[in-house]
Each structure stands twice: as C-alpha cells, then as structure tokens.
Design an enzyme around this catalytic site. Structure first.
Site, mmCIF file in Angstrom:
data_model
loop_
_atom_site.group_PDB
_atom_site.id
_atom_site.type_symbol
_atom_site.label_atom_id
_atom_site.label_comp_id
_atom_site.label_asym_id
_atom_site.label_seq_id
_atom_site.Cartn_x
_atom_site.Cartn_y
_atom_site.Cartn_z
ATOM 1 N N HIS A 123 0.876 -1.176 0.000
ATOM 2 C CA HIS A 123 0.000 0.000 0.000
ATOM 3 C C HIS A 123 0.916 1.230 0.000
ATOM 4 O O HIS A 123 2.025 1.183 0.540
ATOM 5 C CB HIS A 123 -0.834 -0.058 1.291
ATOM 6 C CG HIS A 123 -1.883 0.979 1.428
ATOM 7 N ND1 HIS A 123 -1.615 2.275 1.791
ATOM 8 C CD2 HIS A 123 -3.230 0.902 1.263
ATOM 9 C CE1 HIS A 123 -2.758 2.953 1.851
ATOM 10 N NE2 HIS A 123 -3.748 2.139 1.533
ATOM 11 N N ASP A 200 3.174 -4.321 8.076
ATOM 12 C CA ASP A 200 1.981 -3.501 7.936
ATOM 13 C C ASP A 200 0.793 -4.435 8.137
ATOM 14 O O ASP A 200 0.464 -5.233 7.262
ATOM 15 C CB ASP A 200 1.985 -2.874 6.530
ATOM 16 C CG ASP A 200 0.657 -2.207 6.175
ATOM 17 O OD1 ASP A 200 -0.292 -2.314 6.978
ATOM 18 O OD2 ASP A 200 0.591 -1.591 5.103
ATOM 19 N N GLN A 203 -4.390 -4.965 7.159
ATOM 20 C CA GLN A 203 -5.352 -5.989 6.713
ATOM 21 C C GLN A 203 -5.164 -7.302 7.463
ATOM 22 O O GLN A 203 -5.984 -8.214 7.308
ATOM 23 C CB GLN A 203 -5.210 -6.235 5.196
ATOM 24 C CG GLN A 203 -5.420 -5.022 4.318
ATOM 25 C CD GLN A 203 -6.848 -4.465 4.377
ATOM 26 O OE1 GLN A 203 -7.792 -5.162 4.743
ATOM 27 N NE2 GLN A 203 -6.990 -3.202 4.042
ATOM 28 N N LYS A 226 -10.081 -0.472 10.626
ATOM 29 C CA LYS A 226 -10.165 -1.678 9.783
ATOM 30 C C LYS A 226 -10.590 -2.878 10.617
ATOM 31 O O LYS A 226 -10.711 -3.990 10.107
ATOM 32 C CB LYS A 226 -8.803 -2.004 9.164
ATOM 33 C CG LYS A 226 -8.148 -0.839 8.462
ATOM 34 C CD LYS A 226 -8.273 -0.927 6.979
ATOM 35 C CE LYS A 226 -7.370 0.114 6.341
ATOM 36 N NZ LYS A 226 -7.873 0.537 5.057
ATOM 37 N N CYS A 364 -4.851 2.424 -3.574
ATOM 38 C CA CYS A 364 -3.619 2.963 -2.967
ATOM 39 C C CYS A 364 -2.466 1.963 -3.080
ATOM 40 O O CYS A 364 -1.648 1.847 -2.155
ATOM 41 C CB CYS A 364 -3.819 3.347 -1.504
ATOM 42 S SG CYS A 364 -4.949 4.695 -1.305
HETATM 43 N N1 PMP Z 1 -1.713 -0.631 4.617
HETATM 44 C C1 PMP Z 1 -2.678 -1.386 4.088
HETATM 45 C C2 PMP Z 1 -2.347 -2.780 3.620
HETATM 46 C C3 PMP Z 1 -3.960 -0.872 3.991
HETATM 47 O O1 PMP Z 1 -4.944 -1.627 3.461
HETATM 48 C C4 PMP Z 1 -4.225 0.447 4.452
HETATM 49 C C5 PMP Z 1 -5.597 1.064 4.314
HETATM 50 N N2 PMP Z 1 -6.236 0.832 3.093
HETATM 51 C C6 PMP Z 1 -3.174 1.179 5.016
HETATM 52 C C7 PMP Z 1 -1.926 0.605 5.074
HETATM 53 C C8 PMP Z 1 -3.368 2.558 5.530
HETATM 54 O O2 PMP Z 1 -4.246 2.567 6.629
HETATM 55 P P1 PMP Z 1 -4.771 3.932 7.235
HETATM 56 O O3 PMP Z 1 -5.317 4.728 6.101
HETATM 57 O O4 PMP Z 1 -5.827 3.513 8.206
HETATM 58 O O5 PMP Z 1 -3.611 4.609 7.892
#
Ligand code: PMP
Length: 406
Positions: A123, A200, A203, A226, A364
């Site tokens: 991401h 990270d 998910q 999440k 993203c």
């Molecule tokens: N890493 C992953 C794998 C994600 O799916 C996301 C959110 N889509 C993020 C990072 C970023 O999370 P946040 O916007 O809650 O900071």
C-alpha cells in the site's frame, strides 16, 4: 463461543439500512469496517460521562480516563501477545505508525548507499515513507518481486538481502490482491542479517490471530477502523529494544520528562512516542472492538471468512469474462476483479446503484496494478458479518453491470 451470524448482524446497525431503496450490502471492508453497537456505546459513554484529558490531572475524571486508557493498552498488549504494555504505542492509524518508524529509524540508522526492502504489493502507506526516506538519505529502495498469482518470490528476497540491507517493511495481507504473505519466514530470513522487520498489519489484524512474539517482528502496525473500531485510532507495536534506541518522532507535551529553555529530557516508553493529547475515545473504542472479536473468536472468524471467500470466488468466476486479480494459494477476504474490458469505475457505479458497496480503482497500491498492467480493479472485501446472500447480490449486480456496459 459459537459463530451466530444472525446475532452478529444484529450487532451492526449500519448494515440495516437501505440505499437507493435497496438493502445495503457492504463489501468495502478492506477500506473500512462498520462498528458494532458495543463500540458505538463505548464512545457515547466516554463522551457523556468520562471525557477528560488523561495523564495530567489529579481530579477524578482525569484519573478515570487515564485508567481506562491504560487498561486499553494492557488489553491490546495481550490481544497481540506483546511482551510489555509499553511496547504498545497509540497512533492515529497504520499510516502514522509506519511514518513514525520510517522517520525515527531513518534519522538514526540509515546512511548513504544503505538499502531498504519492501514488496511489489505494498500500500502507498508502506511504500512512500520508505521511498522518501531513501531519497533524503541517498539510500536505495529494493522491491521483492511477485508471480502472476500475486505471491512473493521468496528466493528473490533472499538475493536482495545483504550487508547493506538496513530494514524490511512488508504487508501482512495485500489490500489489493488479498495475498497472505509468509511474514514469519521473511522475518526469520531478515534476522539472519540482523535486519529489523516492520509488518503492515492493516489488513492482517481483522482476519488473523496476531502473535507478535511468535512472529518475532520488530514492529507491527494497524488501524482501528479496519477492525471495527473508530477512525483515528491505531497501534504501533515495537520491540522494547528498538523503541528504546529510536529517537522521538514528534515533540510536545506528554513525551517529555523535564524541560528548560536549553534542554529537554524525554519521557519513558510508551509516552516518548505519544506527543500531545491522544484520541482517547477512539482508543477505548478499539479496546471494545477487540474484546468483541475475542468473544466470537478470531479462529471462528477466519474459518467463516474463508468459507465465504471460497464461495464468492467460485460464484464470481462463473461469470463469463470475469478475471480475478490475485489468486494466491493463501488469501484472505479480498477479491479484486475485472469484467471483460469494462472500466472498473463504470462497473463500480452500476454495482453501487444495485445497493452493493464495492471499491474501484488502484486501492492505494498503484505499483502492483502497474505490474499487472491494469489501471485498477473492482474490489469486494468481506468481513465476518457478510453472508453468502451478500455474495449472491454482488454476483447479480456484476451481471447487471455486464449487461449494461458490454
Ligand atoms: N496498509 C494497508 C495494507 C492498507 O490496506 C491500508 C488502508 N487501506 C493502510 C496501510 C493505511 O491505513 P490507514 O489509512 O488507516 O492509515
């Protein structure tokens, strides 16, 4: 506890509404999850009776709020099996957690020509901070390649590791493909070179049992929203040995011990990394959300979701011209797909009009979609409150989109 889908569905008020005069089918859980009533009630209770700034008051409410906040830290420490509660740093989400480490680690440990390893499927939150850090420090960003199924090439990772490698940052589960990465193995391999690893877990946390000591990761990051908790709450887990060595990320109140005009000494862990007033209500909501999950049992959740994912995959691939992007052997709760030559945005708009919330675009994670040579996908992502009937409605909506757009 047994898995009672009827009770679970009743616990989530947002699921019981109509959009465009149709019952909402919410399949955008990888973007954010809905909140159970228990979490909503916890936030209301805090704002109605307990609201007070923490850590700095002698008065009753402040002490109560401080106790509740620190209890949440202890609960979360146990939830992810951290060794110490001061290894749990509260942040506003995964993005902030990753930025804290990139910035602090970069300041102290990254030099010219050093290397940082990430993967193709990151991401942007776990890519751009490391990329920018490398640019600033004249270091190099190395990328673990993937295969056609969207799985990491472990042998290629092995080749990337060397004495210049200073850090590895990797997603536990890809939000764009659903791949569950073999993070334990990657961590083990990196540690042979004394390289710390950040996972990270944005998910990972809603779908898997997370045991940071068993994984032996150096850092694990996730967002509350999440995992059925409010936005604005997040966690940075870090091993004490690293958090002690790293400099603070932000400066201000709370994170200091003693301040004069000439000099400041910093507070101990975890407060060194928690400058300013935290999002107390959201953190209490996060504790409640994780308690809610614990009561159902993450294993029960994983089994149920796995069954749902298999059913959805089986039903979707029956649709002529539908292509799933991301077909790893180990997958969680995400199906990204394309329907013939239909642009994902057009498909998503029609699917939405049928009452089914899916996400379209690059999620993203632009580089991984570039790798597949596609501009984006339609993504359905499931939570444990979704059902096979939700999948049937998705299939119906996809067929409608196909009929209208082809
Ligand atoms: N890493 C992953 C794998 C994600 O799916 C996301 C959110 N889509 C993020 C990072 C970023 O999370 P946040 O916007 O809650 O900071």
């Amino acid at each position: 506890m047994t898995f009672d889908i009827n009770k679970i569905q009743k616990d989530f008020p947002a699921l019981h509404q109509e959009i465009y005069k149709k019952p909402l089918v919410y399949l955008d859980n990888a973007a954010t999850t809905q909140k159970p009533q228990a979490v909503i009630d916890r936030i209301i209770k805090y704002n109605t009776y307990e609201n007070s700034n923490i850590h700095r008051g002698v008065h009753y409410l402040s002490q109560e709020a401080t106790n509740a906040f620190e209890q949440a830290r202890i609960f979360i420490k146990e939830y992810i099996n951290a060794a110490e509660s001061h290894e749990i740093i509260f942040t506003k989400g995964t993005t902030e957690s990753i930025n804290i480490i990139a910035s602090s680690f970069g300041k102290k440990f990254l030099n010219k020509d050093d290397e940082i390893i990430i993967s193709t499927m990151e991401h942007h939150s776990n890519l751009v901070p490391w990329q920018q850090l490398c640019i600033e420090n004249e270091a190099h960003l190395k990328v673990i390649p993937i295969n056609e199924k969207g799985e990491l090439l472990i042998d290629e990772f092995k080749k990337l590791l060397n004495e210049k490698t200073k850090f590895v940052a990797l997603t536990h589960i890809s939000n764009a493909l659903g791949t569950i990465n073999p993070v334990k193995k990657i961590i083990e391999m990196a540690h042979k070179f004394d390289v710390p690893v950040l996972i990270d877990g944005a998910q990972g946390i809603p779908h898997l049992k997370i045991d940071v000591q068993n994984l032996d990761c150096d850092f694990y990051c996730f967002s509350g929203h999440k995992v059925f908790a409010p936005m604005g709450s997040g966690v940075l887990y870090g091993k004490e040995k690293w958090l002690e060595k790293l400099p603070p990320f932000q400066f201000g109140g709370e994170m200091v011990e003693n301040v004069t005009f000439e000099k400041t000494t910093f507070n101990e862990l975890p407060f060194k990394f928690e400058a300013g007033t935290p999002n107390v209500e959201s953190i209490l909501g996060l504790e409640t959300a994780l308690k809610y999950i614990s009561e159902i049992g993450i294993k029960n959740i994983a089994d149920y979701e796995n069954d749902l994912l298999n059913y959805a995959t089986k039903e979707l691939i029956k649709i002529e011209g539908l292509r799933i992007i991301g077909t790893a052997e180990k997958k969680a709760s995400v199906i990204s797909f394309l329907i013939g030559n239909i642009h994902p945005y057009d498909a998503g708009t029609i699917i939405d009009r049928m009452g089914v919330a899916v996400r379209t675009g690059h999620h993203c994670a632009q580089p991984v979609l570039d790798w597949f040579n596609i501009p984006g996908t339609v993504r359905a992502s499931f939570a444990f409150y979704n059902t096979k009937e939700d999948v049937d409605k998705l299939v119906e909506a996809v067929l409608q989109a196909k009929k209208m757009l082809e």
